[in-house]
Design a protein around this motif. Structure first.
Motif, PDB file in Angstrom:
ATOM      1  N   GLU A 181       7.592  14.011  13.910  1.00 37.54           N
ATOM      2  CA  GLU A 181       8.447  14.930  13.159  1.00 37.54           C
ATOM      3  C   GLU A 181       8.246  14.758  11.658  1.00 37.54           C
ATOM      4  O   GLU A 181       8.117  15.726  10.925  1.00 37.54           O
ATOM      5  CB  GLU A 181       9.912  14.693  13.514  1.00 37.54           C
ATOM      6  N   PHE A 182       8.174  13.510  11.185  1.00 36.52           N
ATOM      7  CA  PHE A 182       8.025  13.221   9.763  1.00 36.52           C
ATOM      8  C   PHE A 182       6.627  13.522   9.260  1.00 36.52           C
ATOM      9  O   PHE A 182       6.433  13.822   8.091  1.00 36.52           O
ATOM     10  CB  PHE A 182       8.382  11.755   9.481  1.00 36.52           C
ATOM     11  N   SER A 183       5.631  13.451  10.127  1.00 38.43           N
ATOM     12  CA  SER A 183       4.236  13.521   9.697  1.00 38.43           C
ATOM     13  C   SER A 183       3.763  14.912   9.325  1.00 38.43           C
ATOM     14  O   SER A 183       2.593  15.085   9.014  1.00 38.43           O
ATOM     15  CB  SER A 183       3.317  12.950  10.778  1.00 38.43           C
ATOM     16  N   GLY A 184       4.632  15.882   9.300  1.00 37.47           N
ATOM     17  CA  GLY A 184       4.234  17.247   8.984  1.00 37.47           C
ATOM     18  C   GLY A 184       3.447  17.399   7.698  1.00 37.47           C
ATOM     19  O   GLY A 184       2.590  18.262   7.576  1.00 37.47           O
ATOM     20  N   THR A 185       3.698  16.534   6.718  1.00 38.20           N
ATOM     21  CA  THR A 185       2.995  16.632   5.439  1.00 38.20           C
ATOM     22  C   THR A 185       1.743  15.767   5.396  1.00 38.20           C
ATOM     23  O   THR A 185       1.046  15.744   4.389  1.00 38.20           O
ATOM     24  CB  THR A 185       3.922  16.203   4.286  1.00 38.20           C
ATOM     25  N   TYR A 186       1.444  15.058   6.470  1.00 38.07           N
ATOM     26  CA  TYR A 186       0.297  14.161   6.495  1.00 38.07           C
ATOM     27  C   TYR A 186      -0.780  14.710   7.411  1.00 38.07           C
ATOM     28  O   TYR A 186      -0.502  15.310   8.439  1.00 38.07           O
ATOM     29  CB  TYR A 186       0.704  12.760   6.952  1.00 38.07           C
ATOM     30  N   THR A 203      -1.967   9.267   6.561  1.00 36.71           N
ATOM     31  CA  THR A 203      -2.812   9.617   5.427  1.00 36.71           C
ATOM     32  C   THR A 203      -2.685  11.092   5.130  1.00 36.71           C
ATOM     33  O   THR A 203      -2.611  11.923   6.032  1.00 36.71           O
ATOM     34  CB  THR A 203      -4.275   9.233   5.684  1.00 36.71           C
ATOM     35  N   GLY A 204      -2.651  11.389   3.856  1.00 34.16           N
ATOM     36  CA  GLY A 204      -2.519  12.770   3.424  1.00 34.16           C
ATOM     37  C   GLY A 204      -3.332  12.996   2.168  1.00 34.16           C
ATOM     38  O   GLY A 204      -4.367  12.373   1.975  1.00 34.16           O
ATOM     39  N   GLU A 205      -2.817  13.828   1.318  1.00 35.51           N
ATOM     40  CA  GLU A 205      -3.523  14.168   0.090  1.00 35.51           C
ATOM     41  C   GLU A 205      -3.213  13.154  -1.004  1.00 35.51           C
ATOM     42  O   GLU A 205      -2.457  13.416  -1.926  1.00 35.51           O
ATOM     43  CB  GLU A 205      -3.139  15.578  -0.338  1.00 35.51           C
ATOM     44  N   GLY A 206      -3.801  11.956  -0.896  1.00 30.61           N
ATOM     45  CA  GLY A 206      -3.645  10.931  -1.904  1.00 30.61           C
ATOM     46  C   GLY A 206      -2.344  10.161  -1.858  1.00 30.61           C
ATOM     47  O   GLY A 206      -2.096   9.313  -2.693  1.00 30.61           O
ATOM     48  N   ASP A 207      -1.485  10.441  -0.888  1.00 28.77           N
ATOM     49  CA  ASP A 207      -0.194   9.770  -0.801  1.00 28.77           C
ATOM     50  C   ASP A 207      -0.034   9.173   0.599  1.00 28.77           C
ATOM     51  O   ASP A 207       0.650   9.725   1.438  1.00 28.77           O
ATOM     52  CB  ASP A 207       0.941  10.759  -1.098  1.00 28.77           C
ATOM     53  N   ASP A 208      -0.704   8.047   0.837  1.00 31.20           N
ATOM     54  CA  ASP A 208      -0.626   7.415   2.141  1.00 31.20           C
ATOM     55  C   ASP A 208       0.710   6.695   2.294  1.00 31.20           C
ATOM     56  O   ASP A 208       1.283   6.217   1.327  1.00 31.20           O
ATOM     57  CB  ASP A 208      -1.764   6.419   2.323  1.00 31.20           C
ATOM     58  N   GLU A 223       0.806  -1.217   0.000  1.00 34.08           N
ATOM     59  CA  GLU A 223       0.000   0.000   0.000  1.00 34.08           C
ATOM     60  C   GLU A 223       0.841   1.271   0.000  1.00 34.08           C
ATOM     61  O   GLU A 223       0.310   2.364  -0.050  1.00 34.08           O
ATOM     62  CB  GLU A 223      -0.920   0.009   1.238  1.00 34.08           C
ATOM     63  N   SER A 224       2.142   1.140   0.068  1.00 35.93           N
ATOM     64  CA  SER A 224       3.015   2.298   0.248  1.00 35.93           C
ATOM     65  C   SER A 224       4.349   2.071  -0.447  1.00 35.93           C
ATOM     66  O   SER A 224       4.770   0.936  -0.664  1.00 35.93           O
ATOM     67  CB  SER A 224       3.254   2.496   1.753  1.00 35.93           C
ATOM     68  N   GLN A 225       5.039   3.158  -0.761  1.00 38.49           N
ATOM     69  CA  GLN A 225       6.381   3.039  -1.317  1.00 38.49           C
ATOM     70  C   GLN A 225       7.415   2.758  -0.225  1.00 38.49           C
ATOM     71  O   GLN A 225       8.531   2.377  -0.524  1.00 38.49           O
ATOM     72  CB  GLN A 225       6.765   4.313  -2.063  1.00 38.49           C
TER      73      GLN A 225
END
Length: 109
Positions: free
Chosen positions: A92-97, A74-79, A35-37
């Motif tokens: 720290e990493f989840s800033g974009t999610y 989960t984010g904008e289409g890029d889980d 489900e993810s890269q």
């Protein structure tokens, strides 16, 4: 993950997760969720006197027996699906999610 020889594939009981172990042409093993890269190479993990294949199988065993926490970001289409390292690293990493979810392989949250 790129095309490689499939060593093992596991599907969670609820069908939501698919975890793979693959072997690349150079012999390296990669472990990750379909489900993810996100993926990790077994030679990057602590070997403690074990072969990369033993490390990969031990990690899979820990995952499938609920000894590791799975993070779903989960984010904008890029889980992103990954195995929890530390809560601090994930925050720290989840800033974009938009949302973090934590679960075990069995589906327990």
């Amino acid at each position: 993950m790129t095309e490689a020889e499939l060593v093992a594939r596991h599907v969670s009981l609820d069908g939501a997760l698919h975890f793979r172990i693959e072997r690349y042409e150079d012999g390296r093993l990669a472990l990750g969720f379909e489900e993810s890269q996100w993926h990790v190479h077994s030679d990057m993990l602590e070997p403690k006197g074990r072969s990369p294949e033993q490390v990969a199988l031990a990690l899979a065993d820990d995952l499938l027996n609920d000894r590791l926490v799975i993070v779903i970001q989960t984010g904008e289409g890029d889980d992103r699906y990954s195995i929890l390292d530390t809560i601090e690293d994930e925050l720290e990493f989840s800033g974009t999610y938009a949302r973090l979810e934590f679960r075990f392989w069995s589906g327990l949250r």
